[in-house]
Enzyme design. Structure first.
Site, PDB file in Angstrom:
ATOM      1  N   ASP A 136       0.868  -1.181   0.000  1.00 23.61           N
ATOM      2  CA  ASP A 136       0.000   0.000   0.000  1.00 23.61           C
ATOM      3  C   ASP A 136       0.904   1.230   0.000  1.00 23.61           C
ATOM      4  O   ASP A 136       2.016   1.175   0.530  1.00 23.61           O
ATOM      5  CB  ASP A 136      -0.894   0.004   1.255  1.00 23.61           C
ATOM      6  CG  ASP A 136      -2.045   0.982   1.161  1.00 23.61           C
ATOM      7  OD1 ASP A 136      -1.802   2.208   1.271  1.00 23.61           O
ATOM      8  OD2 ASP A 136      -3.189   0.544   0.979  1.00 23.61           O
ATOM      9  N   ILE A 148      -2.371   0.611  12.437  1.00 27.33           N
ATOM     10  CA  ILE A 148      -2.113  -0.825  12.496  1.00 27.33           C
ATOM     11  C   ILE A 148      -2.032  -1.400  11.090  1.00 27.33           C
ATOM     12  O   ILE A 148      -1.120  -2.169  10.762  1.00 27.33           O
ATOM     13  CB  ILE A 148      -3.196  -1.555  13.320  1.00 27.33           C
ATOM     14  CG1 ILE A 148      -3.100  -1.149  14.794  1.00 27.33           C
ATOM     15  CG2 ILE A 148      -3.058  -3.066  13.173  1.00 27.33           C
ATOM     16  CD1 ILE A 148      -4.152  -1.792  15.677  1.00 27.33           C
ATOM     17  N   TYR A 149      -2.959  -1.015  10.247  1.00 30.03           N
ATOM     18  CA  TYR A 149      -2.929  -1.449   8.851  1.00 30.03           C
ATOM     19  C   TYR A 149      -1.619  -1.026   8.197  1.00 30.03           C
ATOM     20  O   TYR A 149      -0.929  -1.833   7.562  1.00 30.03           O
ATOM     21  CB  TYR A 149      -4.113  -0.845   8.095  1.00 30.03           C
ATOM     22  CG  TYR A 149      -4.040  -1.029   6.598  1.00 30.03           C
ATOM     23  CD1 TYR A 149      -4.416  -2.230   6.005  1.00 30.03           C
ATOM     24  CD2 TYR A 149      -3.596   0.007   5.770  1.00 30.03           C
ATOM     25  CE1 TYR A 149      -4.349  -2.400   4.631  1.00 30.03           C
ATOM     26  CE2 TYR A 149      -3.529  -0.151   4.395  1.00 30.03           C
ATOM     27  CZ  TYR A 149      -3.902  -1.362   3.830  1.00 30.03           C
ATOM     28  OH  TYR A 149      -3.830  -1.523   2.471  1.00 30.03           O
ATOM     29  N   GLY A 150      -1.251   0.242   8.353  1.00 33.77           N
ATOM     30  CA  GLY A 150      -0.056   0.769   7.690  1.00 33.77           C
ATOM     31  C   GLY A 150       1.229   0.134   8.172  1.00 33.77           C
ATOM     32  O   GLY A 150       2.117  -0.183   7.374  1.00 33.77           O
ATOM     33  N   LYS A 153       1.471  -3.485   6.866  1.00 35.64           N
ATOM     34  CA  LYS A 153       1.794  -3.461   5.438  1.00 35.64           C
ATOM     35  C   LYS A 153       3.255  -3.050   5.231  1.00 35.64           C
ATOM     36  O   LYS A 153       3.923  -3.524   4.301  1.00 35.64           O
ATOM     37  CB  LYS A 153       0.867  -2.495   4.690  1.00 35.64           C
ATOM     38  CG  LYS A 153      -0.509  -3.061   4.410  1.00 35.64           C
ATOM     39  CD  LYS A 153      -0.479  -4.143   3.337  1.00 35.64           C
ATOM     40  CE  LYS A 153      -1.877  -4.562   2.921  1.00 35.64           C
ATOM     41  NZ  LYS A 153      -1.877  -5.539   1.804  1.00 35.64           N
TER      42      LYS A 153
END
Length: 239
Positions: A136, A148-150, A153
């Site tokens: 991403d 958390i997503y970042g 990733k």
């Protein structure tokens, strides 16, 4: 199966498009999905073999790996598209569970699958095989609401680089980093307009540009450890 490309998270949206287009371009495809959807049925109608697995913990990932090893003795490549995407919870206990889940899907599953299948990966002729991670643009400039997503990733991005070193010369490992390619129903019109205003090419990219980036990596035998951003330039305008 004869040297297929494994696509994880192929049950909907971008993953579905990737698996469909690979099949259309003549690749043998094995499509992983977590939940049965209409798109999974469409994949089967296209002649694509599907496999269900919930990559939620180590034991379920290991069962999935055993199934993959039984289905084919060799793989042309792997496209790690399976992903989890929600804002970080403000509740600490929920955030802890969320972090474990995102880590497992974004980092642990690709690591274990790559490790287990690396000896079976075989490219065309004398060319290397391929592992492609879908990361991403948040890897470069993470959004606080999705930290958390970042960060998980970003871990997948790091796995790309170290795996490119570790698995050379027989396997190329690269990433494709999408930006605003497909809006969801949760995106309000206001949010969509704001995202497009922050995107130099000022449009929703769609899934096809992501596939074209994957295809370019599959067809180029001399690229490894690289990331292709597919974001309409949005990463350039984020402060």
């Amino acid at each position: 199966m004869d040297n297929p490309i494994l696509v994880t998270g192929a049950g909907r949206r971008v993953g579905f498009h990737i698996a469909s287009r690979l099949k259309q371009d003549g690749y043998d495809v094995l499509a992983h999905y977590r939940t049965e959807t209409d798109d999974v049925q469409k994949l089967r109608h296209l002649g694509i073999q599907t496999i269900q697995a919930d990559l939620q913990d180590t034991s379920s990932i290991m069962v999935f790996i055993e199934q993959l090893q039984q289905l084919s003795q060799s793989y042309r490549g792997i496209v790690h598209n399976a992903s989890a995407f929600t804002p970080t919870s403000e509740d600490l206990n929920q955030a802890a569970e969320q972090y474990q889940h995102f880590f497992t899907v974004h980092m642990l599953a690709p690591f274990l699958i790559n490790q287990a299948l690396s000896a079976t990966l075989k490219g065309p002729g004398d060319d290397p095989a391929d592992i492609i991670h879908i990361t991403d643009i948040n890897v470069e400039n993470p959004t606080p609401r999705f930290d958390i997503y970042g960060t998980t990733k970003a871990g997948l991005h790091n796995l790309t680089v170290v795996s490119a070193k570790k698995l050379a010369p027989n396997i190329k490992v690269n990433s494709v980093a999408p930006g605003p390619v497909l809006f969801t129903e949760s995106h309000s019109q206001e949010v969509r307009q704001k995202m497009l205003a922050e995107t130099p090419l000022a449009r929703e990219g769609g899934a096809e540009p992501v596939y074209l980036a994957i295809k370019s990596l599959l067809e180029n035998p001399f690229i490894t450890g690289a990331t292709i951003p597919v974001d309409g330039g949005r990463r350039l305008s984020k402060a």
